[in-house]
Scaffold this active site. Structure first.
Site: not given
Length: 350
Positions: A77-81
């Site tokens: 997952p790429c959220q918050g990166m």
């Protein structure tokens, strides 16, 4: 070849890997609902459900993966990166555990040293900057610093519609393969239209069921059905002079023109989203066919079977009969089309 799959969801991306001689023997997924579906689809694979950031879970994945591992598939997952637009400083990012998911892939590669690695995500994945060695670096740069002496590293954005999938869906693909090994690029094929993929299925209206497995229509409100019945193929209900989306007081609803819109027959489908269950969401209403009374058929969102076929899943996808419709829709809405993965992986010269 044997492989391990991280962030597996229901394993849609792995659908055709056994056909080309790749057996995923170990998989990991955080959400138990998806993990259970994965295990039902792949009973021979060892699904280790739980948070990969948990050291016990991660150790179990490592211990159960082959010592001479051929392949790693990972879709973090790429959220918050990213700090972009979020007014977040580096310390705040360091406190967000989601940012460390991609580093678990790096840890896995360091420990197991697989011959081939495929990391996939949304295209913005290439732009995300992560905290590494007291600076912010893109994932490609981090991988290059760590593995350039051991691996060839290639990164490219692929559109699934260029590889036999009846859906426009772009994905960022990173390939790592050991020096001395070969991994070519997939060859483009002709686009598959919505008509070619689902045009032979029987027409059904909202709330109706057909005799074909997974080809049943969701129920929709009377207003939604009326608006879409009067909306031509490829058009949005906002273009209707009379039957346009409106509030109970008659005021026209304000929204994007990608909503309340029918897709087109003569080209690949738009990207299927997580909210493919809602007419008011983006680009997911059946194309419909003009009827004698001047309205259009199939005033509904796509059925589970139509979503499967537009995502390159087989008509007889081997999921349990009692699988939740919404779970199917969510998994398809977040997946990478399995035919694209197959065409990329089968270019491995092993």
């Amino acid at each position: 070849m044997t492989g391990t799959s991280l962030f597996s969801s229901a394993g849609i991306s792995e659908t055709y890997l056994e056909d080309i001689g790749l057996n995923i023997t170990v998989a990991n997924e955080l959400l138990f609902e998806r993990a259970n579906l994965y295990q039902a689809i792949y009973p021979k694979s060892n699904m280790i459900a739980g948070n990969i950031l948990d050291d016990t879970i991660f150790k179990s994945i490592l211990d159960n993966s082959s010592d001479n591992l051929d392949f790693l598939l990972a879709s973090p997952p790429c959220q918050g990166m990213s700090v972009a637009g979020k007014n977040r400083n580096v310390q705040q990012m360091l406190n967000d555990e989601r940012n460390y998911l991609v580093f678990r892939i790096i840890d896995f590669i360091k420990i197991k040293s697989p011959k081939f690695v495929l990391i996939e995500n949304v295209p913005t994945f290439f732009k995300i900057e992560l905290p590494f060695q007291n600076q912010q670096l893109k994932i490609i740069d981090i991988l290059s610093i760590l593995f350039k002496d051991e691996y060839n590293i290639e990164a490219e954005v692929y559109d699934a519609s260029n590889f036999g999938v009846a859906q426009k869906r772009t994905r960022a693909i990173i390939k790592l393969y050991k020096k001395g090994l070969k991994w070519g690029s997939p060859i483009h094929s002709e686009n598959i239209s919505v008509e070619q993929a689902i045009g032979n299925l029987p027409s059904i209206e909202a709330g109706e069921k057909s005799k074909i497995k997974w080809h049943f229509a969701r129920k929709h409100s009377k207003n939604h059905i009326e608006w879409m019945k009067n909306t031509p193929t490829g058009k949005t209900a906002f273009e209707n002079e009379i039957f346009y989306p409106q509030k109970p007081n008659g005021e026209k609803i304000k929204s994007y023109d990608t909503t309340y819109r029918r897709i087109k027959w003569d080209e690949p489908a738009p990207t299927i989203t997580m909210r493919n269950d809602a007419i008011s969401s983006q680009l997911n209403v059946h194309p419909g066919r003009l009827k004698k009374d001047g309205t259009y058929s199939d005033a509904r969102v796509l059925t589970p079977l139509e979503l499967m076929l537009l995502s390159s899943l087989p008509k007889d996808w081997n999921i349990p009969n009692d699988t939740s419709e919404l779970l199917i829709r969510k998994c398809i809405g977040e997946c990478i089309p399995p035919l694209l993965i197959k065409k990329i992986v089968e270019q491995i010269d092993n």
